[in-house]
Scaffold this motif. Structure first.
Motif, PDB file in Angstrom:
ATOM      1  N   GLY A 109       0.903  -1.179  -0.170  1.00  0.00           N
ATOM      2  CA  GLY A 109       0.093   0.080  -0.007  1.00  0.00           C
ATOM      3  C   GLY A 109       0.901   1.265   0.125  1.00  0.00           C
ATOM      4  O   GLY A 109       0.446   2.081  -0.629  1.00  0.00           O
ATOM      5  N   SER A 110       2.053   1.320   0.584  1.00  0.00           N
ATOM      6  CA  SER A 110       2.905   2.413   0.538  1.00  0.00           C
ATOM      7  C   SER A 110       4.175   1.808   0.939  1.00  0.00           C
ATOM      8  O   SER A 110       4.631   0.910   1.533  1.00  0.00           O
ATOM      9  CB  SER A 110       2.458   3.339   1.668  1.00  0.00           C
ATOM     10  OG  SER A 110       2.287   2.919   2.859  1.00  0.00           O
ATOM     11  N   LEU A 111       5.276   2.641   0.818  1.00  0.00           N
ATOM     12  CA  LEU A 111       6.549   2.150   1.158  1.00  0.00           C
ATOM     13  C   LEU A 111       7.356   3.442   1.915  1.00  0.00           C
ATOM     14  O   LEU A 111       7.360   4.651   1.409  1.00  0.00           O
ATOM     15  CB  LEU A 111       7.490   1.951   0.064  1.00  0.00           C
ATOM     16  CG  LEU A 111       9.016   1.296   0.221  1.00  0.00           C
ATOM     17  CD1 LEU A 111       9.052   0.000  -0.632  1.00  0.00           C
ATOM     18  CD2 LEU A 111       9.776   2.312   0.113  1.00  0.00           C
ATOM     19  N   GLN A 112       7.944   3.351   3.072  1.00  0.00           N
ATOM     20  CA  GLN A 112       8.802   4.372   3.800  1.00  0.00           C
ATOM     21  C   GLN A 112      10.075   4.023   4.097  1.00  0.00           C
ATOM     22  O   GLN A 112      10.231   2.782   4.422  1.00  0.00           O
ATOM     23  CB  GLN A 112       7.944   4.625   5.156  1.00  0.00           C
ATOM     24  CG  GLN A 112       8.728   5.720   5.806  1.00  0.00           C
ATOM     25  CD  GLN A 112       7.877   5.961   7.260  1.00  0.00           C
ATOM     26  OE1 GLN A 112       6.730   6.213   7.113  1.00  0.00           O
ATOM     27  NE2 GLN A 112       8.526   5.906   8.290  1.00  0.00           N
ATOM     28  N   VAL A 113      10.891   4.755   3.747  1.00  0.00           N
ATOM     29  CA  VAL A 113      12.518   4.653   3.939  1.00  0.00           C
ATOM     30  C   VAL A 113      12.939   5.571   5.209  1.00  0.00           C
ATOM     31  O   VAL A 113      12.932   6.895   5.030  1.00  0.00           O
ATOM     32  CB  VAL A 113      13.512   4.833   2.773  1.00  0.00           C
ATOM     33  CG1 VAL A 113      14.926   4.203   3.063  1.00  0.00           C
ATOM     34  CG2 VAL A 113      12.900   3.925   1.869  1.00  0.00           C
ATOM     35  N   GLY A 114      13.202   5.249   6.176  1.00  0.00           N
ATOM     36  CA  GLY A 114      13.784   5.932   7.242  1.00  0.00           C
ATOM     37  C   GLY A 114      12.538   6.448   8.151  1.00  0.00           C
ATOM     38  O   GLY A 114      11.354   6.702   7.859  1.00  0.00           O
ATOM     39  N   ASN A 115      12.746   7.015   9.417  1.00  0.00           N
ATOM     40  CA  ASN A 115      11.804   7.651  10.370  1.00  0.00           C
ATOM     41  C   ASN A 115      12.388   9.080  10.546  1.00  0.00           C
ATOM     42  O   ASN A 115      13.281   9.375  10.794  1.00  0.00           O
ATOM     43  CB  ASN A 115      11.952   6.871  11.465  1.00  0.00           C
ATOM     44  CG  ASN A 115      12.033   5.481  11.502  1.00  0.00           C
ATOM     45  OD1 ASN A 115      12.935   4.759  11.728  1.00  0.00           O
ATOM     46  ND2 ASN A 115      10.732   4.906  11.025  1.00  0.00           N
ATOM     47  N   ALA A 116      11.025  10.006  10.408  1.00  0.00           N
ATOM     48  CA  ALA A 116      11.368  11.310  10.570  1.00  0.00           C
ATOM     49  C   ALA A 116      11.524  11.715  12.100  1.00  0.00           C
ATOM     50  O   ALA A 116      12.073  12.854  12.173  1.00  0.00           O
ATOM     51  CB  ALA A 116       9.894  12.048  10.209  1.00  0.00           C
ATOM     52  N   ASN A 117      11.300  10.775  13.008  1.00  0.00           N
ATOM     53  CA  ASN A 117      11.789  11.361  14.485  1.00  0.00           C
ATOM     54  C   ASN A 117      12.934  10.720  15.015  1.00  0.00           C
ATOM     55  O   ASN A 117      13.158  10.493  16.047  1.00  0.00           O
ATOM     56  CB  ASN A 117      10.482  10.955  15.387  1.00  0.00           C
ATOM     57  CG  ASN A 117      10.081   9.402  15.142  1.00  0.00           C
ATOM     58  OD1 ASN A 117      10.901   8.750  14.442  1.00  0.00           O
ATOM     59  ND2 ASN A 117       9.307   8.884  16.357  1.00  0.00           N
ATOM     60  N   VAL A 118      13.703   9.843  13.921  1.00  0.00           N
ATOM     61  CA  VAL A 118      15.060   9.403  14.456  1.00  0.00           C
ATOM     62  C   VAL A 118      16.031  10.164  13.749  1.00  0.00           C
ATOM     63  O   VAL A 118      16.330  10.576  12.774  1.00  0.00           O
ATOM     64  CB  VAL A 118      15.151   8.096  13.929  1.00  0.00           C
ATOM     65  CG1 VAL A 118      16.660   7.373  14.302  1.00  0.00           C
ATOM     66  CG2 VAL A 118      14.129   7.058  14.316  1.00  0.00           C
ATOM     67  N   PHE A 119      16.888  10.745  14.844  1.00  0.00           N
ATOM     68  CA  PHE A 119      18.183  11.706  14.552  1.00  0.00           C
ATOM     69  C   PHE A 119      19.671  11.008  14.610  1.00  0.00           C
ATOM     70  O   PHE A 119      19.630  10.188  15.799  1.00  0.00           O
ATOM     71  CB  PHE A 119      18.110  13.048  15.368  1.00  0.00           C
ATOM     72  CG  PHE A 119      16.571  13.593  14.929  1.00  0.00           C
ATOM     73  CD1 PHE A 119      16.703  14.430  13.816  1.00  0.00           C
ATOM     74  CD2 PHE A 119      15.557  13.377  15.660  1.00  0.00           C
ATOM     75  CE1 PHE A 119      15.246  15.137  13.654  1.00  0.00           C
ATOM     76  CE2 PHE A 119      14.289  14.119  15.663  1.00  0.00           C
ATOM     77  CZ  PHE A 119      14.275  14.768  14.432  1.00  0.00           C
ATOM     78  N   PRO A 120      20.442  11.284  13.961  1.00  0.00           N
ATOM     79  CA  PRO A 120      21.750  10.904  14.122  1.00  0.00           C
ATOM     80  C   PRO A 120      22.649  11.490  15.227  1.00  0.00           C
ATOM     81  O   PRO A 120      22.490  12.527  15.655  1.00  0.00           O
ATOM     82  CB  PRO A 120      22.396  11.198  12.772  1.00  0.00           C
ATOM     83  CG  PRO A 120      21.837  12.941  12.516  1.00  0.00           C
ATOM     84  CD  PRO A 120      20.339  12.445  12.942  1.00  0.00           C
TER      85      PRO A 120
END
Length: 207
Positions: free
Chosen positions: A145-156
């Motif tokens: 249905g959808s594809l997501q790479v990475g999380n907007a709330n995870v920081f390096p």
């Protein structure tokens, strides 16, 4: 001597009994529809359809695997690290609700025949401690249905340059909804900036 039920009590029973029956039915329905979360371990080999390769709530499965019910949720590399990479070769359509790749391992998901149908999202979680890659390959197909790479709330960490990636070389990949690529950064004044670069790479894939 025959005892008669108090009219008031009889009225209460008429209301309570149907309510109890409704509550039981609703509880049974919720239980039947509840999603089961499966975590890949690869303890018994590489086959997706081998129950022993999956755990539910920390318990090794003996009968079921993701796709027995269409509400099933599959997680690979989220909870457990593993050696054996997952392969689906059933030749049929295996339908699940969602698929999440974690940061325990780089993953190669092979669909050698048939289709892995994900009605919801395929997600690759961000790794803020290095690089992480999940690869889709094989002669079969993946739909989602959808594809997501990475999380907007995870920081390096500061000064880190990490990469989170999905690579698809599978014969057929069909995404009906959105593709989201979340890259993030984090900086400290006079120290520097860290980056998590997220990438979605298509290599010779049929969309």
């Amino acid at each position: 001597m025959e005892k008669k039920l108090n009219p008031h009590a009889a009225g209460v029973l008429k209301l309570v009994v149907p309510a109890l029956i409704l509550l039981i039915l609703l509880t049974a329905n919720i239980s039947a529809c509840a999603a089961t979360v499966y975590d890949w371990t690869g303890a018994s080999g590489t086959a997706w359809t081998t129950p022993g390769n999956w755990k539910v709530g920390g318990v090794v499965q003996t009968v079921n695997y993701p796709g027995i019910a269409t509400t099933d949720i599959a997680q690979i590399g989220v909870t457990y690290s593993f050696t054996n990479q997952p392969t689906l070769s059933s030749g049929t359509t295996n339908t699940i609700a969602s698929l999440t790749f974690g940061t325990q391992n780089n993953t190669t998901l092979t669909v050698s025949s048939g289709t892995l149908a994900v009605t919801g999202a395929i997600v690759q979680n961000s790794n803020n401690g290095g690089n992480i890659t999940s690869t889709f390959t094989g002669a079969g197909a993946i739909t989602c249905g959808s594809l997501q790479v990475g999380n907007a709330n995870v920081f390096p960490p500061v000064l880190a340059v990490d990469q989170t990636e999905i690579i698809s070389t599978i014969n057929s990949l069909h995404i009906t909804g959105n593709v989201t690529v979340n890259s993030t950064d984090f900086g400290v004044l006079f120290v520097g900036v860290g980056f998590i670069n997220s990438i979605f790479s298509l290599e010779g894939v049929q969309l």
